[in-house]
Motif scaffolding. Structure first.
Motif, PDB file in Angstrom:
ATOM      1  N   CYS A   1       0.807  -1.229   0.000  1.00  0.00           N
ATOM      2  CA  CYS A   1       0.000   0.000   0.000  1.00  0.00           C
ATOM      3  C   CYS A   1       0.839   1.278   0.000  1.00  0.00           C
ATOM      4  O   CYS A   1       0.296   2.384   0.005  1.00  0.00           O
ATOM      5  N   ASP A   2       2.165   1.137   0.037  1.00  0.00           N
ATOM      6  CA  ASP A   2       3.092   2.267   0.019  1.00  0.00           C
ATOM      7  C   ASP A   2       3.043   3.106   1.296  1.00  0.00           C
ATOM      8  O   ASP A   2       3.514   4.242   1.319  1.00  0.00           O
ATOM      9  N   HIS A   3       2.483   2.553   2.366  1.00  0.00           N
ATOM     10  CA  HIS A   3       2.440   3.247   3.655  1.00  0.00           C
ATOM     11  C   HIS A   3       3.857   3.470   4.179  1.00  0.00           C
ATOM     12  O   HIS A   3       4.643   2.540   4.284  1.00  0.00           O
ATOM     13  N   SER A   4       4.207   4.739   4.505  1.00  0.00           N
ATOM     14  CA  SER A   4       5.525   5.043   5.056  1.00  0.00           C
ATOM     15  C   SER A   4       5.611   4.526   6.488  1.00  0.00           C
ATOM     16  O   SER A   4       4.727   4.787   7.308  1.00  0.00           O
ATOM     17  N   LEU A   5       6.663   3.793   6.782  1.00  0.00           N
ATOM     18  CA  LEU A   5       6.792   3.148   8.078  1.00  0.00           C
ATOM     19  C   LEU A   5       7.317   4.108   9.138  1.00  0.00           C
ATOM     20  O   LEU A   5       8.274   4.851   8.902  1.00  0.00           O
ATOM     21  N   SER A   6       6.673   4.091  10.295  1.00  0.00           N
ATOM     22  CA  SER A   6       7.124   4.889  11.431  1.00  0.00           C
ATOM     23  C   SER A   6       8.307   4.198  12.099  1.00  0.00           C
ATOM     24  O   SER A   6       8.594   3.028  11.845  1.00  0.00           O
ATOM     25  N   TRP A   7       8.967   4.916  13.016  1.00  0.00           N
ATOM     26  CA  TRP A   7      10.173   4.372  13.646  1.00  0.00           C
ATOM     27  C   TRP A   7       9.879   3.072  14.399  1.00  0.00           C
ATOM     28  O   TRP A   7      10.686   2.147  14.397  1.00  0.00           O
ATOM     29  N   TYR A   8       8.685   3.003  15.030  1.00  0.00           N
ATOM     30  CA  TYR A   8       8.377   1.816  15.805  1.00  0.00           C
ATOM     31  C   TYR A   8       7.980   0.625  14.925  1.00  0.00           C
ATOM     32  O   TYR A   8       7.820  -0.484  15.416  1.00  0.00           O
ATOM     33  N   GLU A   9       7.837   0.869  13.611  1.00  0.00           N
ATOM     34  CA  GLU A   9       7.577  -0.214  12.670  1.00  0.00           C
ATOM     35  C   GLU A   9       8.874  -0.709  12.017  1.00  0.00           C
ATOM     36  O   GLU A   9       8.840  -1.609  11.185  1.00  0.00           O
ATOM     37  N   LEU A  10      10.002  -0.113  12.440  1.00  0.00           N
ATOM     38  CA  LEU A  10      11.285  -0.440  11.833  1.00  0.00           C
ATOM     39  C   LEU A  10      12.254  -1.101  12.804  1.00  0.00           C
ATOM     40  O   LEU A  10      13.416  -1.306  12.469  1.00  0.00           O
ATOM     41  N   ILE A  11      11.784  -1.427  14.009  1.00  0.00           N
ATOM     42  CA  ILE A  11      12.646  -2.092  14.986  1.00  0.00           C
ATOM     43  C   ILE A  11      12.855  -3.530  14.530  1.00  0.00           C
ATOM     44  O   ILE A  11      11.881  -4.273  14.353  1.00  0.00           O
ATOM     45  N   PRO A  12      14.108  -3.936  14.321  1.00  0.00           N
ATOM     46  CA  PRO A  12      14.360  -5.293  13.807  1.00  0.00           C
ATOM     47  C   PRO A  12      13.672  -6.367  14.643  1.00  0.00           C
ATOM     48  O   PRO A  12      13.712  -6.340  15.867  1.00  0.00           O
ATOM     49  N   VAL A  13      13.041  -7.311  13.989  1.00  0.00           N
ATOM     50  CA  VAL A  13      12.380  -8.486  14.559  1.00  0.00           C
ATOM     51  C   VAL A  13      11.154  -8.097  15.396  1.00  0.00           C
ATOM     52  O   VAL A  13      10.044  -8.573  15.157  1.00  0.00           O
ATOM     53  N   PHE A  14      11.353  -7.224  16.391  1.00  0.00           N
ATOM     54  CA  PHE A  14      10.284  -6.914  17.334  1.00  0.00           C
ATOM     55  C   PHE A  14       9.089  -6.234  16.660  1.00  0.00           C
ATOM     56  O   PHE A  14       7.942  -6.512  17.013  1.00  0.00           O
ATOM     57  N   SER A  15       9.345  -5.359  15.692  1.00  0.00           N
ATOM     58  CA  SER A  15       8.227  -4.700  15.004  1.00  0.00           C
ATOM     59  C   SER A  15       7.374  -5.733  14.269  1.00  0.00           C
ATOM     60  O   SER A  15       6.139  -5.662  14.290  1.00  0.00           O
ATOM     61  N   TRP A  16       8.026  -6.693  13.641  1.00  0.00           N
ATOM     62  CA  TRP A  16       7.287  -7.740  12.923  1.00  0.00           C
ATOM     63  C   TRP A  16       6.421  -8.542  13.898  1.00  0.00           C
ATOM     64  O   TRP A  16       5.266  -8.871  13.604  1.00  0.00           O
ATOM     65  N   ILE A  17       6.966  -8.823  15.072  1.00  0.00           N
ATOM     66  CA  ILE A  17       6.212  -9.582  16.085  1.00  0.00           C
ATOM     67  C   ILE A  17       5.042  -8.759  16.609  1.00  0.00           C
ATOM     68  O   ILE A  17       3.901  -9.236  16.680  1.00  0.00           O
ATOM     69  N   PHE A  18       5.299  -7.518  16.978  1.00  0.00           N
ATOM     70  CA  PHE A  18       4.259  -6.659  17.562  1.00  0.00           C
ATOM     71  C   PHE A  18       3.148  -6.359  16.563  1.00  0.00           C
ATOM     72  O   PHE A  18       1.983  -6.204  16.949  1.00  0.00           O
TER      73      PHE A  18
END
Length: 248
Positions: free
Chosen positions: A42-59
């Motif tokens: 969807c081309d949504h720009s990722l916020s900083w909390y969506e870029l934390i390695p591994v943990f963002s994917w889990i959360f």
């Protein structure tokens, strides 16, 4: 020591996150230096909390916050893989300048392996950076010049001849063997090529059975070479020494 290992693992996660960007943007032909990270759907720009390695994917539950489309599990896997390999480099080479060079070396190999798996192309910049790593290691260990020069040609020249006359192999694999041979030396790169060929053969047989395709179907050779090169980086010298002392 445990704290140092944890710091290096986290550093590896961060580098792995950057490698994910490089892998994706190389294939989408986007600039690595410009533009914010975004959802591929969807081309949504990722916020900083969506870029934390591994943990963002889990959360985020493995889904984009905006469009709820699944985010490939390969992203955290690449991050974790890089973290573990960085720890392996540190445990193998310790607090040395070699470790810093090998951090760069393994990073570029991880990136090249996944790009080749996706597109059957190994970027030329991969080989340039590997040669640079070899030069840096040669500055640190000038007595390894002969070993590295032989490593540069011992596998790559025969592969070049095979690629030229049969057209059955990409020149990217030839360049990979040359540049990595300059890093590892001739014994390790020869071992890596033999091991990589075995791994690729097994992979080809398994995938042909699963997909019901011909054994002559093209498969990317680069990822299997990368696996074998990384294996030889950590264990090659020990296995070669064991073999020579046991049988000669």
């Amino acid at each position: 020591m445990l704290l140092v290992i944890l710091i290096i693992f986290v550093f590896g996660l961060i580098i792995g996150s950057f490698l994910n960007v490089c892998i994706y943007r190389y294939q989408s032909q986007e600039s690595i230096a410009k533009g914010r990270s975004h959802c591929q759907n969807c081309d949504h720009s990722l916020s900083w909390y969506e870029l934390i390695p591994v943990f963002s994917w889990i959360f985020l539950g493995g889904k984009c916050k905006s469009c709820k489309q699944p985010i490939s599990i390969r992203y955290p896997l690449v991050e974790c893989l890089t973290g573990f390999i960085f720890v392996g480099v540190f445990l193998t080479f310790g607090f040395t300048l070699d470790t810093l060079v090998y951090f760069l070396f393994v990073s570029i190999l991880i990136m090249a392996g996944f790009i080749d798996y996706d597109s059957m192309i190994i970027p030329d910049r991969t080989h340039i950076i590997c040669i640079l790593c070899g030069i840096l290691l040669l500055i640190l260990h000038p007595d390894q010049l002969t070993n590295k020069l032989i490593g540069l040609v011992v596998v790559s020249v025969p592969l070049f001849l095979i690629a030229y006359f049969t057209k059955g192999m990409g020149y990217g694999d030839v360049k990979l063997m040359a540049s990595c041979g300059f890093v590892l030396g001739w014994q390790n790169i020869l071992f890596a090529f033999l091991l990589g060929s075995v791994i690729a053969s097994i992979y080809g047989i398994i995938t042909s059975r699963i997909n019901k395709t011909s054994l002559k179907s093209e498969i990317p050779f680069g990822p299997h070479l990368v696996i074998s090169i990384l294996f030889c980086l950590f264990f090659g010298n020990q296995l070669i020494t064991w073999y020579l002392t046991s049988f000669f």
